[in-house]
Scaffold this motif. Sequence first.
Motif, PDB file in Angstrom:
ATOM      1  N   ASN A   1       0.833  -1.214   0.000  1.00 40.97           N
ATOM      2  CA  ASN A   1       0.000   0.000   0.000  1.00 40.97           C
ATOM      3  C   ASN A   1       0.870   1.267   0.000  1.00 40.97           C
ATOM      4  O   ASN A   1       0.678   2.167   0.821  1.00 40.97           O
ATOM      5  N   PHE A   2       1.815   1.252  -0.906  1.00 38.26           N
ATOM      6  CA  PHE A   2       2.702   2.392  -1.194  1.00 38.26           C
ATOM      7  C   PHE A   2       3.690   2.718  -0.076  1.00 38.26           C
ATOM      8  O   PHE A   2       4.434   3.683  -0.181  1.00 38.26           O
ATOM      9  N   ASN A   3       3.696   1.912   0.986  1.00 43.38           N
ATOM     10  CA  ASN A   3       4.603   2.206   2.092  1.00 43.38           C
ATOM     11  C   ASN A   3       5.237   0.898   2.573  1.00 43.38           C
ATOM     12  O   ASN A   3       5.084  -0.138   1.943  1.00 43.38           O
ATOM     13  N   ILE A   4       5.913   0.983   3.709  1.00 45.24           N
ATOM     14  CA  ILE A   4       6.588  -0.202   4.240  1.00 45.24           C
ATOM     15  C   ILE A   4       5.596  -1.115   4.946  1.00 45.24           C
ATOM     16  O   ILE A   4       4.501  -0.696   5.329  1.00 45.24           O
ATOM     17  N   HIS A   5       5.999  -2.370   5.143  1.00 46.71           N
ATOM     18  CA  HIS A   5       5.188  -3.315   5.918  1.00 46.71           C
ATOM     19  C   HIS A   5       5.148  -2.848   7.378  1.00 46.71           C
ATOM     20  O   HIS A   5       6.111  -2.265   7.883  1.00 46.71           O
ATOM     21  N   SER A   6       4.029  -3.101   8.039  1.00 49.67           N
ATOM     22  CA  SER A   6       3.852  -2.576   9.404  1.00 49.67           C
ATOM     23  C   SER A   6       4.902  -3.114  10.373  1.00 49.67           C
ATOM     24  O   SER A   6       5.224  -2.447  11.369  1.00 49.67           O
ATOM     25  N   SER A   7       5.462  -4.285  10.113  1.00 41.61           N
ATOM     26  CA  SER A   7       6.510  -4.798  11.020  1.00 41.61           C
ATOM     27  C   SER A   7       7.746  -3.913  10.970  1.00 41.61           C
ATOM     28  O   SER A   7       8.421  -3.718  11.983  1.00 41.61           O
ATOM     29  N   LEU A   8       8.037  -3.380   9.790  1.00 37.53           N
ATOM     30  CA  LEU A   8       9.213  -2.503   9.662  1.00 37.53           C
ATOM     31  C   LEU A   8       8.940  -1.161  10.330  1.00 37.53           C
ATOM     32  O   LEU A   8       9.818  -0.563  10.952  1.00 37.53           O
ATOM     33  N   LYS A   9       7.696  -0.694  10.225  1.00 40.35           N
ATOM     34  CA  LYS A   9       7.318   0.539  10.923  1.00 40.35           C
ATOM     35  C   LYS A   9       7.425   0.333  12.438  1.00 40.35           C
ATOM     36  O   LYS A   9       7.913   1.203  13.171  1.00 40.35           O
ATOM     37  N   ALA A  10       6.967  -0.840  12.913  1.00 37.00           N
ATOM     38  CA  ALA A  10       7.056  -1.131  14.351  1.00 37.00           C
ATOM     39  C   ALA A  10       8.512  -1.123  14.798  1.00 37.00           C
ATOM     40  O   ALA A  10       8.853  -0.565  15.852  1.00 37.00           O
ATOM     41  N   TRP A  11       9.377  -1.737  13.992  1.00 41.13           N
ATOM     42  CA  TRP A  11      10.820  -1.762  14.317  1.00 41.13           C
ATOM     43  C   TRP A  11      11.374  -0.341  14.386  1.00 41.13           C
ATOM     44  O   TRP A  11      12.082   0.001  15.341  1.00 41.13           O
ATOM     45  N   LEU A  12      11.013   0.492  13.394  1.00 43.12           N
ATOM     46  CA  LEU A  12      11.487   1.887  13.417  1.00 43.12           C
ATOM     47  C   LEU A  12      11.000   2.601  14.676  1.00 43.12           C
ATOM     48  O   LEU A  12      11.740   3.355  15.303  1.00 43.12           O
ATOM     49  N   ASP A  13       9.740   2.356  15.046  1.00 40.89           N
ATOM     50  CA  ASP A  13       9.194   3.024  16.232  1.00 40.89           C
ATOM     51  C   ASP A  13       9.953   2.635  17.502  1.00 40.89           C
ATOM     52  O   ASP A  13       9.956   3.378  18.474  1.00 40.89           O
ATOM     53  N   HIS A  14      10.575   1.463  17.478  1.00 44.41           N
ATOM     54  CA  HIS A  14      11.335   1.020  18.648  1.00 44.41           C
ATOM     55  C   HIS A  14      12.801   1.414  18.593  1.00 44.41           C
ATOM     56  O   HIS A  14      13.476   1.386  19.623  1.00 44.41           O
ATOM     57  N   ILE A  15      13.313   1.742  17.417  1.00 44.96           N
ATOM     58  CA  ILE A  15      14.753   2.082  17.357  1.00 44.96           C
ATOM     59  C   ILE A  15      14.998   3.587  17.300  1.00 44.96           C
ATOM     60  O   ILE A  15      16.114   4.025  17.528  1.00 44.96           O
ATOM     61  N   VAL A  16      13.955   4.353  16.981  1.00 44.89           N
ATOM     62  CA  VAL A  16      14.133   5.811  16.946  1.00 44.89           C
ATOM     63  C   VAL A  16      13.758   6.331  18.326  1.00 44.89           C
ATOM     64  O   VAL A  16      12.586   6.521  18.645  1.00 44.89           O
ATOM     65  N   ARG A  17      14.782   6.486  19.183  1.00 46.81           N
ATOM     66  CA  ARG A  17      14.518   6.825  20.587  1.00 46.81           C
ATOM     67  C   ARG A  17      15.328   8.036  21.013  1.00 46.81           C
ATOM     68  O   ARG A  17      16.559   8.043  20.916  1.00 46.81           O
ATOM     69  N   SER A  18      14.605   9.032  21.502  1.00 46.28           N
ATOM     70  CA  SER A  18      15.242  10.271  21.969  1.00 46.28           C
ATOM     71  C   SER A  18      16.227   9.963  23.098  1.00 46.28           C
ATOM     72  O   SER A  18      15.903   9.227  24.036  1.00 46.28           O
ATOM     73  N   GLY A  19      17.406  10.497  22.972  1.00 46.77           N
ATOM     74  CA  GLY A  19      18.428  10.292  24.000  1.00 46.77           C
ATOM     75  C   GLY A  19      19.188   9.000  23.839  1.00 46.77           C
ATOM     76  O   GLY A  19      20.168   8.760  24.544  1.00 46.77           O
ATOM     77  N   VAL A  20      18.734   8.138  22.938  1.00 46.11           N
ATOM     78  CA  VAL A  20      19.404   6.847  22.738  1.00 46.11           C
ATOM     79  C   VAL A  20      19.974   6.765  21.319  1.00 46.11           C
ATOM     80  O   VAL A  20      21.170   6.547  21.130  1.00 46.11           O
ATOM     81  N   THR A  21      19.110   6.953  20.324  1.00 47.62           N
ATOM     82  CA  THR A  21      19.601   6.890  18.932  1.00 47.62           C
ATOM     83  C   THR A  21      19.584   8.263  18.252  1.00 47.62           C
ATOM     84  O   THR A  21      20.095   8.398  17.151  1.00 47.62           O
ATOM     85  N   PHE A  22      18.956   9.233  18.882  1.00 48.17           N
ATOM     86  CA  PHE A  22      19.088  10.615  18.409  1.00 48.17           C
ATOM     87  C   PHE A  22      18.949  11.546  19.610  1.00 48.17           C
ATOM     88  O   PHE A  22      18.408  11.157  20.651  1.00 48.17           O
ATOM     89  N   SER A  23      19.466  12.747  19.459  1.00 53.42           N
ATOM     90  CA  SER A  23      19.297  13.738  20.528  1.00 53.42           C
ATOM     91  C   SER A  23      19.146  15.110  19.890  1.00 53.42           C
ATOM     92  O   SER A  23      19.504  15.305  18.725  1.00 53.42           O
ATOM     93  N   TYR A  24      18.606  16.005  20.652  1.00 50.10           N
ATOM     94  CA  TYR A  24      18.466  17.381  20.176  1.00 50.10           C
ATOM     95  C   TYR A  24      19.551  18.244  20.798  1.00 50.10           C
ATOM     96  O   TYR A  24      19.714  18.265  22.018  1.00 50.10           O
ATOM     97  N   GLY A  25      20.318  18.911  19.964  1.00 51.25           N
ATOM     98  CA  GLY A  25      21.356  19.807  20.457  1.00 51.25           C
ATOM     99  C   GLY A  25      21.099  21.214  19.957  1.00 51.25           C
ATOM    100  O   GLY A  25      20.007  21.523  19.467  1.00 51.25           O
ATOM    101  N   ALA A  26      22.131  22.039  20.067  1.00 50.24           N
ATOM    102  CA  ALA A  26      22.004  23.446  19.681  1.00 50.24           C
ATOM    103  C   ALA A  26      21.664  23.590  18.203  1.00 50.24           C
ATOM    104  O   ALA A  26      21.000  24.547  17.788  1.00 50.24           O
TER     105      ALA A  26
END
Length: 199
Positions: A98-123
């Motif tokens: 349906n023009f996008n990724i399979h929901s399992s891959l979206k679920a995986w992304l939702d678990h690996i994109v984590r503030s303070g762990v895999t990305f952070s906000y700086g200046a």
Amino acid sequence: MKKILHVISSPRHGESYSIKLGEAIVAKLLLEYPGSTVSTYNLVDVHFPHLEEAHIASFFTPLEARTPAGVEAARHSDEAIRAIREADILVVGAPMYNFNIHSSLKAWLDHIVRSGVTFSYGATGAEGLVTGKKVYLAVATGGVYSSGPMKEYDFVVPYLTWMLSFIGMKDISVVRVEGTAIPELKEGALERAVASIEV
Ligand SMILES: Cc1cc2nc3c(=O)[nH]c(=O)nc-3n(C[C@H](O)[C@H](O)[C@H](O)COP(=O)(O)O)c2cc1C
């Protein structure tokens, strides 16, 4: 020698083009880097969980304050991030549904994109913390999206490229097997895709 992580998100096992293409990428990587190790992570078979309240609560609770239930809630995320951190190269299989990724891959992304762990906000804004990786996307689509009138409806490659870059993985190569649902293109589609792999 490299550590290769092959992430699978097609539910179609032996029939899957994205799995076959991902395996072909892995095979070429093994020729290029003899002695490398390969881990396969099938998100569909493990029923990678959708993001629920307990996961989110745990992500935003400091490690020392997490209850045993909170630790368990973050387990899938922690394991997935550990697997990524340990890998030198990721091969991410991405069938188009349906023009996008399979929901399992979206679920995986939702678990690996984590503030303070895999990305952070700086200046200077958001900074990806997962660096030094090479990523290959093994994309399978029923139609053709690399060029032509459907190109703008491909939400797989732009989305994955953005999300993985967001957490620091900016070195991304895209390999496509296209037209798997079009009889005149299906024949030889995988072979053409495999021939296009550059490692
Ligand atoms: C539920 C479903 C939705 C699909 N949606 C699309 C789509 O939006 N666009 C497209 O080009 N192909 C679509 N396809 C075809 C798949 O992208 C194609 O079969 C591809 O080979 C799937 O990857 P896989 O072989 O690794 O499972 C869809 C197939 C299914 C079963």
